[in-house]
Design an enzyme around this catalytic site. Structure first.
Site, PDB file in Angstrom:
ATOM      1  N   GLY A  85       7.679   4.119  -0.321  1.00 26.43           N
ATOM      2  CA  GLY A  85       8.742   3.346  -0.951  1.00 26.43           C
ATOM      3  C   GLY A  85       8.343   2.671  -2.244  1.00 26.43           C
ATOM      4  O   GLY A  85       8.987   2.856  -3.286  1.00 26.43           O
ATOM      5  N   ALA A  86       7.285   1.889  -2.212  1.00 26.18           N
ATOM      6  CA  ALA A  86       6.903   1.110  -3.399  1.00 26.18           C
ATOM      7  C   ALA A  86       6.495   2.032  -4.538  1.00 26.18           C
ATOM      8  O   ALA A  86       6.922   1.850  -5.681  1.00 26.18           O
ATOM      9  CB  ALA A  86       5.764   0.155  -3.046  1.00 26.18           C
ATOM     10  N   ARG A 143      -3.668   0.215  -7.024  1.00 23.26           N
ATOM     11  CA  ARG A 143      -3.255  -1.080  -7.576  1.00 23.26           C
ATOM     12  C   ARG A 143      -2.414  -1.825  -6.538  1.00 23.26           C
ATOM     13  O   ARG A 143      -1.469  -1.246  -5.984  1.00 23.26           O
ATOM     14  CB  ARG A 143      -2.433  -0.873  -8.847  1.00 23.26           C
ATOM     15  CG  ARG A 143      -2.179  -2.173  -9.617  1.00 23.26           C
ATOM     16  CD  ARG A 143      -1.054  -2.040 -10.634  1.00 23.26           C
ATOM     17  NE  ARG A 143      -1.259  -1.017 -11.639  1.00 23.26           N
ATOM     18  CZ  ARG A 143      -1.950  -1.184 -12.780  1.00 23.26           C
ATOM     19  NH1 ARG A 143      -2.501  -2.338 -13.047  1.00 23.26           N
ATOM     20  NH2 ARG A 143      -2.076  -0.184 -13.640  1.00 23.26           N
ATOM     21  N   LYS A 193       0.355 -11.080  -2.063  1.00 22.66           N
ATOM     22  CA  LYS A 193       0.851 -11.732  -0.853  1.00 22.66           C
ATOM     23  C   LYS A 193       1.620 -10.752   0.035  1.00 22.66           C
ATOM     24  O   LYS A 193       1.361 -10.664   1.241  1.00 22.66           O
ATOM     25  CB  LYS A 193       1.762 -12.905  -1.233  1.00 22.66           C
ATOM     26  CG  LYS A 193       2.202 -13.725  -0.036  1.00 22.66           C
ATOM     27  CD  LYS A 193       3.162 -14.841  -0.432  1.00 22.66           C
ATOM     28  CE  LYS A 193       2.431 -15.939  -1.171  1.00 22.66           C
ATOM     29  NZ  LYS A 193       3.312 -17.109  -1.445  1.00 22.66           N
ATOM     30  N   GLN A 223       1.814  -7.001   4.687  1.00 21.41           N
ATOM     31  CA  GLN A 223       1.970  -5.657   5.232  1.00 21.41           C
ATOM     32  C   GLN A 223       0.754  -5.254   6.053  1.00 21.41           C
ATOM     33  O   GLN A 223       0.868  -4.695   7.137  1.00 21.41           O
ATOM     34  CB  GLN A 223       2.165  -4.651   4.095  1.00 21.41           C
ATOM     35  CG  GLN A 223       3.560  -4.658   3.519  1.00 21.41           C
ATOM     36  CD  GLN A 223       4.552  -4.198   4.546  1.00 21.41           C
ATOM     37  OE1 GLN A 223       4.559  -3.047   4.953  1.00 21.41           O
ATOM     38  NE2 GLN A 223       5.390  -5.108   4.986  1.00 21.41           N
ATOM     39  N   GLU A 228       1.941   1.389   6.055  1.00 16.69           N
ATOM     40  CA  GLU A 228       1.465   1.901   7.335  1.00 16.69           C
ATOM     41  C   GLU A 228      -0.050   1.869   7.484  1.00 16.69           C
ATOM     42  O   GLU A 228      -0.573   2.093   8.574  1.00 16.69           O
ATOM     43  CB  GLU A 228       1.984   3.339   7.514  1.00 16.69           C
ATOM     44  CG  GLU A 228       3.502   3.355   7.582  1.00 16.69           C
ATOM     45  CD  GLU A 228       4.114   4.731   7.440  1.00 16.69           C
ATOM     46  OE1 GLU A 228       3.650   5.495   6.562  1.00 16.69           O
ATOM     47  OE2 GLU A 228       5.049   5.052   8.182  1.00 16.69           O
TER      48      GLU A 228
HETATM   49 MO1  MOS Z   1       8.258   4.932   8.564  1.00 21.76          MO
HETATM   50  S1  MOS Z   1       7.795   5.590  10.446  1.00 21.76           S
HETATM   51  O1  MOS Z   1       8.404   6.391   7.711  1.00 21.76           O
HETATM   52  O2  MOS Z   1       9.522   3.883   8.597  1.00 21.76           O
END
Ligand code: MOS
Length: 734
Positions: free
Chosen positions: A513-514, A617, A622, A627, A694
């Protein structure tokens, strides 16, 4: 832009104020704590809104003989009872493609929706749901993975197996060998916010306010299911109370609400109850994993074999990819990894935080601990001796890899040197105390994303993209990127995400995502800088953006003077490209845990824990730390507590609520720390960052398992490591 070559020095490297990386407070923190952040179920659509309640199948496998909905239909407030008898035809597909509901009398799993009761209030719908009478014809179901291993087969994907060298010969020739089975249980995401949707139709235009991680994929699936053009579907999801994978794909709440809203010509809102979430939505499959390691006397791996079994509905093509990291984590000439999947009549098995690695490392990283003991080697030293110089299966270089630095820095900070190599040597009161270590690694994907950014005459930059923030900090890191790229303060950046009306984005999942959304925004800002430089008549390469001004060649212009009355807008895009093929890309880390095991009861208490990571990076010190710590807490749960208990007779999860499905609470989590070592990965994306959502869970639970062994000498290979498994294995106390 396409990620075909490593990023050179770019505008972000040169950014004037350096917002990126700072521990900036969440920009969405204030709206969240003041209740102004509106989640799906809180969205109001006026008094016309009706409320739906799901009726779940109460058998594991079979078919509906009859449904009597008359009493429910006559109950106070009820406006509609949807069943397979009156539901519309829908498009088909697997869990990633479509989510048809109430399609016929067949029951494929316990908890499958068999009716949807809609009433003027939620309470009326719920009360009437208990009046729906369903008669079933039960068929024999196959529910438990272990009992169905003989039916497991290779998934229909090319990547299910890998073989390099000659595993059998390499293993047979190894003087030191390990061959063990490890198991991980069924798990449920247990995010805070249950699945919820408010559906409303305006003519043929459908809007779903829904809690969903990947809006563009979700929109496709809704369109395919309802058989409407994709442009006619809008998903809105500005705030999401966690997902962990449970909301990657569209679930029954969205489709049931959409169908009912269309039938009633009024908005329909629904939420799954906490108990329903466990059966109606997805889970992580349990796994049975066999690991074989062969090493020479110095501990150099000669053969690595990892076979993993998981289960899924027969109609689903996916599987738990638990052996994937074993293809790349350690050196060794002879390698074999295989995935097999057994068809089971339980709900859809799907992604949960770090699908693959999370449970694969629970197994592999105990195996490495066991091998170190056989070799009389320190488990860190064993890993150092098996550090590969290139990806051992793909034979491409690593984009960046600092596992060794993570292990060494963690060892120093944690005081690893004080660990007794023999188990059962350290006692503190009632506790036997031990330390464990495990490596962390997670793949670093990049997904197509687009963004638009518009600088208005008020000096505020408005960013739009169909990105989501599932609690990870997306709003904040995107704000920081835009602020640095445009030389604005964060309060001059307005983030508008969570809506498919905005440019397509990756959404939140897979730790992409990021990097994906941030790179699209980077590109959009870069293009906006070029437009602003052109407006100022200067070379964009020479322009510096700071304090709301553009500076170049001795001139300094306020950005608001360059944008005119209507503002200036630019669109950006990132596409994954050649660098994903040319480099092996992973993030890395090392977990250290110290546990105490009660000498009489076997109660395990985590005493301290440290994670040391490298992930390119770090965009916000925070949110990144949060995470990592969140992932580590997940690992504590995986090691000690989590697991769905399946009733093998009925395919039913006995512990389908948060009282019985145990996740770590404050008392289970002492002071834990996570740090990131400096790294830039220029093959990953223009931000030079890697995903971290993750990484923290990967390997974390294995560090606890290894610490338990070091504390008391009990080697438990079946997660979670609960008292019943430890009791018989504890050393006898005199
Ligand atoms: Mo993750 S298991 O791709 O939200």
């Amino acid at each position: 832009m396409e990620m075909d070559t490593p990023a050179g020095r770019n505008a972000l490297d040169a950014a004037a104020r350096g917002w990126v990386g700072k521990p900036l407070d969440r920009v969405d923190g204030r709206p969240k704590v003041t209740g102004r952040a509106i989640y799906a179920y809180e969205t109001m659509q006026g008094p016309a809104t009706a409320y739906g309640y799901v009726v779940e199948a109460s058998i594991g496998k079979g078919s509906i003989v009859s449904i009597d909905a008359q009493a429910a239909e006559r109950a106070p407030g009820v406006v509609l009872v949807l069943t397979h008898l009156n539901a519309p035809a829908q498009g088909q597909g697997n869990h990633h493609e479509a989510h048809p509901v109430l399609t016929g009398p067949e029951v494929a799993y316990y908890g499958q929706p068999v009716a949807f009761v809609v009433a003027e209030t939620f309470e009326e719908a719920r009360a009437a749901a208990y009046l729906v009478r369903v008669r079933y014809d039960r068929a024999p179901g196959r529910y438990a993975l272990r009992a169905n291993l003989d039916r497991a087969r290779a998934p229909r994907v090319a990547s299910a197996d890998s073989a390099v060298g000659d595993f059998d010969a390499g293993y047979a020739a190894s003087p030191v060998r390990l061959d063990e089975i490890y198991t991980t249980p069924l798990q449920s995401h247990a995010m805070m916010e249950p699945h919820a949707t408010l559906a409303s139709w305006d003519g043929d235009q459908l809007t779903l306010h829904t809690s969903n991680q990947m809006l563009n994929q979700g929109r496709q699936a809704v369109a395919r299911t309802l058989q409407v053009p994709v442009e006619k579907v809008r998903l809105v999801s500005p705030y999401i109370g966690g997902g962990f994978g449970a909301k990657l794909w569209v679930n029954a709440d969205a489709i049931l609400a959409a169908i009912a809203a269309r039938q009633l010509s009024r908005p329909v809102k629904t939420a799954l109850t906490r108990q329903q979430v466990f059966h109606v939505t997805t889970h992580r499959s349990d796994t049975i994993q066999r690991i074989r390691l062969g090493a020479d006397q110095e501990g150099r791996l000669q053969a690595i074999g990892h076979d993993s079994y998981s289960g899924n509905l027969p109609s689903e093509p996916t599987f738990e990819a638990a052996a994937m990291q074993t293809r790349t984590l350690y050196a060794g000439a002879n390698r074999l990894t295989r995935h097999r999947v057994a068809p089971l009549d339980i709900p859809v098995a799907s992604s949960m935080r770090a699908p693959g690695e999370a449970v694969g490392l629970l197994a592999l990283e105990i195996a490495m601990d066991e091998l170190a003991e056989k070799l009389d080697l320190d488990p860190i030293e064993l890993r150092l001796r098996n550090e590969p110089r290139e990806d051992p299966e793909r034979h491409v270089p690593y984009s960046s890899r600092h596992l060794v630095a993570c292990l060494q820095e963690g060892s120093r900070r944690f005081g690893w040197a004080a660990r007794s190599p023999r188990p059962g040597q350290v006692r503190d009161g009632r506790q036997l105390v031990g330390m464990g270590v495990a490596a962390a690694t997670r793949g670093n994907p990049l997904e197509l994303s687009r963004a638009s950014v518009r600088l208005g005459p008020d000096g505020v930059a408005t960013v739009r993209m169909a990105m989501t923030d599932i609690g990870t900090g997306t709003y904040t890191i995107l704000t920081q990127i835009a602020a640095d790229m445009l030389g604005l303060s964060p309060d001059h950046v307005r983030m508008e995400i969570g809506d498919t009306a905005f440019p397509q984005a990756s959404g939140s999942g897979g730790s992409f995502g990021a990097a994906s959304s941030g790179s699209a925004l980077f590109d959009a800002c870069d293009r906006l800088r070029a437009k602003l430089a052109a407006a100022a008549g200067v070379d964009p390469g020479a322009a510096r953006f700071a304090d709301g001004r553009l500076e170049a060649g001795g001139q300094s212009r306020a950005l608001v003077d360059l944008v005119g009355a209507s503002g200036v807008e630019a669109d950006g895009e990132i596409r994954p490209g050649e660098t994903l093929k040319a480099f092996s890309q992973q993030s890395y880390g090392a977990h250290f845990a110290e546990v105490g095991v009660d000498v009489d009861t076997g109660e395990v208490r985590l005493r301290r824990m440290l994670g040391v990571f490298t992930a390119g990076r770090i965009l916000n010190a925070k949110t990144a730390r949060s995470q990592a710590i969140g992932g580590m807490v997940f690992g504590i749960g995986a090691a000690l507590e989590e697991g769905l208990t399946l009733d093998p007779r009925f395919g039913f999860y006995v512990n389908h609520d948060l009282a019985e499905y145990h996740v770590p609470v404050h008392a289970d989590v002492p002071e834990i720390d996570a740090i990131f070592l400096p790294e830039l990965d220029d093959a990953a994306n223009p931000l030079k960052s890697k995903g971290i959502g993750e990484l923290g869970i990967c390997g974390a639970g294995a560090a606890l398992a290894n610490a338990i062994y070091n504390a008391c000498g009990a080697r438990i290979r079946d997660y979670p490591i609960t008292l019943d498994k430890l009791l018989g294995a504890l050393p006898t106390q005199s």
